[in-house]
Design a protein around this motif. Sequence first.
Motif, short mmCIF file in Angstrom:
data_model
loop_
_atom_site.label_atom_id
_atom_site.label_comp_id
_atom_site.label_asym_id
_atom_site.label_seq_id
_atom_site.Cartn_x
_atom_site.Cartn_y
_atom_site.Cartn_z
N MET A 1 0.84 -1.19 0.00
CA MET A 1 0.00 0.00 0.00
C MET A 1 0.88 1.25 0.00
N THR A 2 0.53 2.23 -0.82
CA THR A 2 1.31 3.44 -0.90
C THR A 2 1.17 4.27 0.36
N GLN A 3 2.31 4.73 0.87
CA GLN A 3 2.35 5.62 2.02
C GLN A 3 3.04 6.91 1.61
N PHE A 4 3.05 7.88 2.54
CA PHE A 4 3.62 9.18 2.20
C PHE A 4 4.57 9.67 3.29
N LEU A 5 5.65 10.28 2.84
CA LEU A 5 6.65 10.88 3.71
C LEU A 5 6.65 12.38 3.47
N GLY B 1 8.22 20.64 2.37
CA GLY B 1 6.81 20.28 2.36
C GLY B 1 6.39 19.37 1.24
N ARG B 2 7.34 18.89 0.44
CA ARG B 2 6.97 17.99 -0.65
C ARG B 2 6.55 16.64 -0.06
N ARG B 3 5.48 16.08 -0.59
CA ARG B 3 4.92 14.82 -0.10
C ARG B 3 5.41 13.69 -0.99
N ILE B 4 6.20 12.79 -0.43
CA ILE B 4 6.86 11.74 -1.20
C ILE B 4 6.10 10.42 -1.03
N PHE C 1 10.06 4.64 -4.42
CA PHE C 1 9.35 5.88 -4.13
C PHE C 1 9.27 6.73 -5.38
N ASP C 2 8.43 7.74 -5.33
CA ASP C 2 8.29 8.69 -6.43
C ASP C 2 8.93 10.01 -6.03
N TYR C 3 9.81 10.53 -6.87
CA TYR C 3 10.30 11.89 -6.65
C TYR C 3 9.11 12.86 -6.73
N SER C 4 9.27 14.04 -6.15
CA SER C 4 8.22 15.05 -6.28
C SER C 4 7.99 15.36 -7.75
N GLY C 5 6.72 15.58 -8.09
CA GLY C 5 6.36 15.82 -9.48
C GLY C 5 6.30 14.57 -10.33
N HIS C 6 6.50 13.42 -9.72
CA HIS C 6 6.44 12.13 -10.40
C HIS C 6 5.39 11.25 -9.70
N GLY C 7 4.72 10.42 -10.48
CA GLY C 7 3.81 9.43 -9.89
C GLY C 7 2.81 10.02 -8.93
N GLU C 8 2.76 9.45 -7.72
CA GLU C 8 1.77 9.85 -6.72
C GLU C 8 2.29 10.93 -5.76
N SER C 9 3.53 11.35 -5.92
CA SER C 9 4.06 12.39 -5.04
C SER C 9 3.50 13.76 -5.42
N SER C 10 3.61 14.70 -4.50
CA SER C 10 3.08 16.04 -4.74
C SER C 10 4.00 16.83 -5.68
N GLY C 11 3.47 17.92 -6.18
CA GLY C 11 4.27 18.81 -7.00
C GLY C 11 4.06 18.61 -8.49
N ALA D 1 13.66 19.82 -10.43
CA ALA D 1 15.01 19.79 -10.99
C ALA D 1 15.82 18.73 -10.25
N ILE D 2 17.02 18.47 -10.75
CA ILE D 2 17.86 17.40 -10.20
C ILE D 2 18.06 17.57 -8.70
N GLY D 3 18.33 18.81 -8.27
CA GLY D 3 18.57 19.04 -6.84
C GLY D 3 17.39 18.69 -5.98
N ASP D 4 16.17 18.96 -6.49
CA ASP D 4 14.96 18.61 -5.74
C ASP D 4 14.84 17.10 -5.60
N TRP D 5 15.04 16.39 -6.70
CA TRP D 5 14.86 14.94 -6.69
C TRP D 5 15.96 14.25 -5.91
N PHE D 6 17.14 14.81 -5.93
CA PHE D 6 18.24 14.32 -5.09
C PHE D 6 17.88 14.50 -3.61
N ALA D 7 17.34 15.66 -3.26
CA ALA D 7 16.93 15.91 -1.88
C ALA D 7 15.80 14.96 -1.46
N ASP D 8 14.87 14.69 -2.37
CA ASP D 8 13.80 13.73 -2.07
C ASP D 8 14.39 12.35 -1.76
N ALA D 9 15.37 11.94 -2.58
CA ALA D 9 15.99 10.63 -2.38
C ALA D 9 16.72 10.56 -1.05
N MET D 10 17.44 11.63 -0.72
CA MET D 10 18.12 11.66 0.58
C MET D 10 17.13 11.55 1.72
#
Length: 249
Positions: free
Chosen positions: A1-5, A10-13, A57-67, A73-82
């Motif tokens: 089941m999909t969950q959110f972080l 404030g991006r919802r992953i 997981f989905d980076y922000s702006g991808h799939g079910e994540s917010s945004g 940009a790369i820095g955002d998605w890198f921060a999401d992964a971290m």
Amino acid sequence: MTQFLEGPQGRRIAYNRIEGQGPGVVFLGGFRSDMQGTKALWLEDWARARGRAFLRFDYSGHGESSGMFEEGAIGDWFADAMAAIRGLTEGRQVLVGSSMGGWIGLLLARTMPERLAGLVTVAAAPDFTERGYWAGFSAAERAALLERGRVEQPSDYGDAPYVITRRLIEDGRDHLVLDQPLPLPFPVRFLQGTEDADVPMSWALDLLAHGKGEDMRLVLVKGADHRFSTPDCLALIGDALDEVLARAG
């Protein structure tokens, strides 16, 4: 089941996680892909069959994540992964990075090597915003990007074109990995298809030459394309993971 972080700024992953033994495995998806793709789901089944902890997981702006994808940009998605690795995993992890996910994995290796037990990349695309998009743009496209802040590029993976933003290009320049030393002090396996129309085979060779590590190998698969999702290709990803995990100890 999909969950959110609750992620950075404030991006919802969105994520899916299974518990299991460590080191765990984390899948890092590609540009405009999501955690419901063939490789991500195959790897989850692979991990479950072995009792291995696994996170996708989905980076922000991808799939079910917010945004919005176009705002990222790369820095955002890198921060999401971290944030996902720090908040959702314990101990050392083996990263499996597909395409852009390979770039994200290399950024994680540079930033938090103590959390990594190994790295497997599939058609890794480090620095692709510069080496691919910017280098391939015509003078008119570069001018349009700088003036309007965006250009559209045709996609082989759907009807909608890719919108490439000025922010994506400029932020990418702040996160390049091939312009400075790249220590990879753990087992690393690079997988690359010879018929990949998105990531040139030469990029895989450049990455192998540039990375610094005692246990690095590149596997070239004749005829494989960028998706790298045939049964044989998926099995090769599993084999690479088995090898990295065995050597990681």
